[in-house]
Enzyme design. Sequence first.
Site, short mmCIF file in Angstrom:
data_model
loop_
_atom_site.label_atom_id
_atom_site.label_comp_id
_atom_site.label_asym_id
_atom_site.label_seq_id
_atom_site.Cartn_x
_atom_site.Cartn_y
_atom_site.Cartn_z
N LYS A 144 39.58 39.72 27.01
CA LYS A 144 38.51 40.29 27.83
C LYS A 144 37.27 40.53 26.98
O LYS A 144 36.15 40.25 27.40
CB LYS A 144 39.00 41.61 28.48
N ASP A 174 38.27 47.39 37.91
CA ASP A 174 39.60 46.86 38.21
C ASP A 174 39.95 47.08 39.68
O ASP A 174 40.95 46.57 40.17
CB ASP A 174 40.65 47.58 37.33
N GLN A 192 43.59 49.55 30.33
CA GLN A 192 44.61 48.50 30.29
C GLN A 192 45.98 49.09 30.64
O GLN A 192 46.41 50.06 30.03
CB GLN A 192 44.63 47.85 28.90
#
Length: 283
Positions: free
Chosen positions: A54, A121, A98
């Site tokens: 990422k 997200d 994460q």
Amino acid sequence: MTARIINGRAIADAMQEEMQEETHQLVDKKKFPPGLAVILVGENPASQVYVRMKRKACEKIGIYAKQILLSGAIKEEELKDVIRQLNNDNKIHAILVQLPLPEHINARSVIETIDVRKDVDGLHSVNLGNLLLGIPKFIPCTPLGIMELFKREKIELKGKRAVVVGRSNMVGKPMAILMMHNHATVTICHTRTVDLPSVTREADIIIAAAGKAYMITGDMIKDQAVVIDVGTNRLEGKLVGDVDFKAVSQKASFITPVPGGVGPMTVTMLLANTIKAYKEQVK
Ligand code: NAP
């Protein structure tokens, strides 16, 4: 007949090139780049790889990526304090935690701490709720990337029977909702589904998102089905999907490979969501 292989890597590269151009123009105008903070708690090797990917993608297209590495022993409240600081940091327009988090931390409670406008997200209850209502702002990156693959490959959803194997908040549920909103008739399967093959054999479109290597076999799909493989499983040091690619690609009309299918699209949609967050926050 063998299936057309959907080249997610190539589609992602093309999209990232367009985004690079856009970020350059935005930086010219606003004088500072979009900023994404990625928080990694602990030392899960798979998560370390995802975070690195990422960060590299951000750097490539001109997004400022702030990587925050925290001890696996961190207390939930300390982690939330880090997020609160990022919520108030005007150089950061996007925040990603994460997953998975260590077991002593309540992941749901942590996600709810993220400013909804920075939740790229799309996992905050407000963003998931808006998706359910059909007024989405941030959509989880993997399902969003798959919708982009359908669009670019001109795969029609209207009237189709779609089966999603997996019901997680991050993949299965939002995927099913997006396809339903696009007028597919959707069935969601999980570990308690009885006779999974009889369900998948009815599908025009299958989304395999269970995290079980090669579980979708050739005899589980009907001729000409579209098969999207979300799974990423480590098998004897190799990355493999949830689909038995060799057998299924003999019957399907379209199939995504692992690696090189859904994965690159997930990262690309994170970049897209970050640029979107920036544009909304920096008027
Ligand atoms: P998850 O939270 O573990 O959810 C897995 C889901 O699959 C659960 O709903 C589970 O059912 C269901 N399932 C597991 N085994 C099954 C079986 N034998 N038959 C039917 N259903 C079964 O996983 P996730 O986060 O959704 O991720 C799924 C997979 O996609 C993983 O391999 C993950 O690494 C991968 N992934 C890839 C990307 C990418 O960019 N390529 C992004 C995200 C995730 P229950 O609810 O009944 O337990």
